[in-house]
Enzyme design. Structure first.
Site, PDB file in Angstrom:
ATOM      1  N   GLY A   1       0.455  -5.008   0.511  1.00 43.00           N
ATOM      2  CA  GLY A   1      -0.620  -5.188  -0.402  1.00 43.00           C
ATOM      3  C   GLY A   1      -0.446  -5.713  -1.576  1.00 43.00           C
TER       4      GLY A   1
ATOM      5  N   GLU B   1      -0.941  -9.269  -1.392  1.00 45.44           N
ATOM      6  CA  GLU B   1      -2.248  -9.661  -1.129  1.00 45.44           C
ATOM      7  C   GLU B   1      -2.795  -9.441  -2.476  1.00 45.44           C
ATOM      8  OE1 GLU B   1      -2.199  -6.623   2.282  1.00 45.44           O
ATOM      9  OE2 GLU B   1      -3.241  -8.234   3.271  1.00 45.44           O
TER      10      GLU B   1
ATOM     11  N   ALA C   1       0.936  -1.103   0.027  1.00 44.69           N
ATOM     12  CA  ALA C   1      -0.068   0.077   0.056  1.00 44.69           C
ATOM     13  C   ALA C   1       0.744   1.290  -0.174  1.00 44.69           C
ATOM     14  CB  ALA C   1      -0.862   0.085   1.371  1.00 44.69           C
TER      15      ALA C   1
ATOM     16  N   GLU D   1       3.862  -5.934   7.411  1.00 41.48           N
ATOM     17  CA  GLU D   1       3.105  -5.006   7.943  1.00 41.48           C
ATOM     18  C   GLU D   1       3.410  -4.655   9.423  1.00 41.48           C
ATOM     19  OE1 GLU D   1       2.158  -6.937   5.611  1.00 41.48           O
ATOM     20  OE2 GLU D   1       0.558  -6.066   4.270  1.00 41.48           O
TER      21      GLU D   1
END
Ligand code: T1G
Length: 695
Positions: free
Chosen positions: A102, A105, A63, A125
């Site tokens: 992310g 993911e 992200a 994370e």
């Protein structure tokens, strides 16, 4: 195509390529572009399979952390993944570089994943005080099993492509162009009519664990102790447990809720601050792209003591041949023996193979005589902390070192300019202050002398990174940044003993705050005699520590210091003799003893450090408040979830820190506690240290 996303065709294959330099972070634009591209590819009947890849040096690396202090915007990463997850055609993620967070993911939302050799895949994370917030805690265990998923999510460490293949995270490793590899794999899937199984529907790797919840607790227990004080590890464990006993979509909802809660919390804000501060620290005014670091093919270290040996190991660990130079064969033999013992101990713990130990040791060339520096591109002096001795060494280096060599001193507080002046090449002299144990601690204070040339500085920074350190540029003053602030804390720690606290009160207050060790246990570990010698050289006195040294109590090395140590034990035990000595000293000095609350102990120790940090910024000894935070996180174990002393001060609010310092100044009569001008000014303007220009 909006948002740095290109939709191409290769026959019946749709190829979606993201391009958002430098690391293809999942920015709002990128997410919007992905929604658009995947919707079009999904709805185009002529498209039979979809490949997702990235341009540049890496697949999506996570992200966009720069968006974390703003409210979430749609589409979220979850929306992108949900769209991919619902596509009835084969979707292949073709990854390279560092598909992290992310980014991984998103790849988990695809049916298949292929990776280029050398790819590192992970969910880091936890290192940002977060948990995966886009399905990682639910999909990864389904794909690789709980043990591997827990290890990846709770350590935050990425795994190499070959391990990912073995674990089932990657379906194939493809050589050559990653996009072509992804297309070829997609064609294979179509030709073989492979069944499309969504990751969310895979249960085979969790079925056994569902039947044996105790086994889950055993898997996660190993990770819990590492997370002392941190919120994210416990939250990640809760989320992983949901993969066993909560319906998938409900688990996703809870994961997202937990992620957002952590993201808005102080711990994640602190760890985000350090992430960016570490990168800011690498940007030094005056070191533009035109300033080139010199290549260091061979190094030399002067002095095979604790520091010299550890520094030499840093070079060898990075594959750089290193001459280790001592004055006598005995000292050299002792130093090399300790180095070999260290490597063998690492091998015994499985950290190195025997072959690697041999390779590392082969990079050492133990010699006596300073003339042996003739072949070195960088020389690091690590001799006794005595200016006369250092001057003699640098006079000799001036004679024997190659003209292009960088001459670095590992001094921990002496005047680097004075050392440079003993040579005819002060531009080649720089401070490289390692922290003990030098082969372990990541911080490297790079001390910029008044005449240090930009190339010399750039070379020291580049070598620092190459040998795995976090280099931070500091200016010349007594103790530079870290030790100058540490001294402020040490003086206060002694003062607290005289005013009523005991060593164990002070140490436990700081370990509760999050330091791995308190000041007195740390002194016993380092050896009280070292700072005693320094104080005597400066005509300074520390009432309690000096008496302990005069009694021959130097700490762990004599099994007695501030604490007692059983034979062979490193566990500090309170010593009634020391308590009696402290009480008697208070009495002799006419200081009335009183009890202390933990918070007051912490503030009396941490706030003077912050105050000294403010002065350091005023004097330009540090370029940024974030640099000071990085120094304290990586050099002294300041708890990363508090962001370092200056970020912690901002979190508390500078008016509060200012007022407490003013109170300490009144209580102790010590003018050093008067709030620094910069701190007072920022507090009055309602600002924090973080609002200062970034150097
Ligand atoms: N967001 C924004 N900027 C980033 C970034 C990111 N994720 N990662 C790197 N940058 C910037 C960095 O600040 C620097 O900027 C430049 O890119 C190069 O970085 C939903 C919520 C990828 C291994 O934690 O580990 O996904 O200084 O110097 O050494 O569950 O960057 O040039 O202006 O580090 O080659 C998870 C963090 C996020 C990965 C590359 N992802 N990044 O290392 O370059 S949370 C991460 C890294 C998440 C999801 C959750 C490294 C790297 P500037 P660099 P590098």
């Amino acid at each position: 195509m909006p948002g740095q996303v290109e939709l191409r065709r290769d026959g019946n294959i749709a190829v979606i390529v993201v391009d958002n330099p430098p690391v293809n972070a999942l920015s709002h634009d990128l997410r919007t572009g992905l929604i658009d591209a995947f919707t079009r590819a999904r709805d185009d009947a002529t498209v039979e399979a979809i490949v997702l890849a990235a341009a540049g040096r890496t697949f999506i690396a996570g992200a966009d952390i720069t968006e974390f202090d703003k409210p979430p915007t749609v589409p979220t990463s979850m929306d992108v993944i949900a769209l991919i997850d619902g596509i009835g055609k084969p979707v292949v993620a073709a990854v390279h570089g560092t598909p992290l967070g992310g980014g991984l993911e998103v790849a988990l939302g695809c049916h298949f994943r292929v990776a280029a050799p050398g790819t590192k895949l992970g969910l880091p994370e936890i290192k940002l005080g977060l948990i995966p917030g886009a399905g990682g805690t639910q999909r990864l265990p389904r794909l690789v099993g709980m043990e591997k998923a827990a290890q990846m999510i709770l350590t935050g460490n990425p795994i190499p492509a070959k391990d990912a293949l073995a674990a089932g995270l990657v379906d194939e490793i493809v050589e050559g162009d990653i996009v072509a590899g992804g297309i070829a794999f997609a064609r294979k899937v179509l030709a073989e009519k492979r069944p499309l199984r969504r990751v969310r529907d895979r249960d085979d790797k969790l079925a056994a664990l569902r039947a044996d919840p105790k086994a889950f607790e055993e898997i996660v227990a190993a990770h819990l102790k590492r997370g002392r004080g941190l919120h994210a590890p416990a939250a990640a464990i809760k989320a992983l447990r949901w993969a066993l006993d909560v319906p998938f979509d409900e688990a996703l909802r809870r994961e997202r809720e937990t992620f957002l809660e952590l993201r808005g919390g102080d711990q994640a804000k602190s760890q985000r601050h350090i992430f960016f501060a570490e990168r800011e620290a690498a940007k030094v005014p005056g070191l533009g792209p035109d300033v080139k670091a010199r290549e260091i093919r061979r190094a030399a270290v002067i002095g095979a003591g604790t520091m010299g040996g550890g520094i030499a190991m840093c070079f060898a660990n990075a594959g750089i041949p290193v001459a280790l130079i001592e004055t006598s064969e005995d000292a050299l033999k002792r130093g090399l023996g300790i180095i070999e013992k260290n490597y063998r101990a690492t091998a015994a713990r499985g950290g190195l193979t025997e072959a690697q130990v041999g390779e590392r040791l082969a990079l050492f060339n133990g010699v006596t005589g300073l003339d042996q520096v003739a072949g070195a591109d960088m020389i690091v002096e690590a001799v006794f902390e005595d200016m006369d001795i250092k001057r003699q060494v640098f006079e000799a280096l001036d004679r024997f070192a190659p003209a292009h060599a960088v001459l670095a001193t590992n001094t921990s507080y002496l005047d680097v300019d004075a050392i440079a002046q003993t040579t005819k090449r002060p531009a080649a002299v720089v401070g490289m202050h390692f922290f003990s144990p030098a082969n372990v601690m990541r911080l490297l204070e790079v001390v910029r002398g008044a005449q240090t040339a930009p190339e010399t500085l750039a070379t020291a920074l580049a070598v620092g990174r190459k040998i795995g350190k976090v280099p931070v540029v500091v200016g010349v003053c007594h103790g530079f940044v870290g030790n100058r602030m540490l001294r402020a804390r040490s003086v206060e720690a002694e003062r607290l003993l005289l005013e009523g606290a005991l060593p164990q009160d002070v140490d436990s207050a700081l370990t509760d705050f999050g330091f791995p060790m308190g000041p007195f246990a740390m002194s016993d570990l380092a050896g009280l005699d070292i700072s005693w010698r320094m104080r005597k050289a400066q005509g300074a006195r520390a009432e309690i520590a000096d008496q302990l040294c005069e009694a021959g109590r130097f700490g762990q090395k004599t099994q007695k210091g501030f604490y007692l140590y059983e034979q062979g034990s490193r566990t500090p035990r309170p010593d009634p003799e020391v308590e009696a000595l402290i009480v008697a000293t208070s009495k002799r000095l006419g200081i009335a003893r009183r009890p202390f609350e933990r918070q007051e102990i912490v503030e009396r120790l941490v706030f003077p450090m912050i105050n000294e940090g403010a002065r350091i910024l005023e004097e330009g000894i540090a370029l940024r408040a974030g640099d000071i935070d990085v120094i304290w996180i990586h050099g002294y174990g300041f708890p990363v979830w508090r962001g370092g002393p200056m970020f912690h001060a901002d979190t508390l609010g500078l008016p509060y820190v200012r007022d407490r310092l003013a109170a300490f100044a009144r209580q102790t009569g010590d003018p050093r506690h008067e709030p620094a001008a910069l701190l007072t000014r920022l507090a009055s303007e309602g600002r924090g240290f973080g609002s200062l220009p970034k150097g």
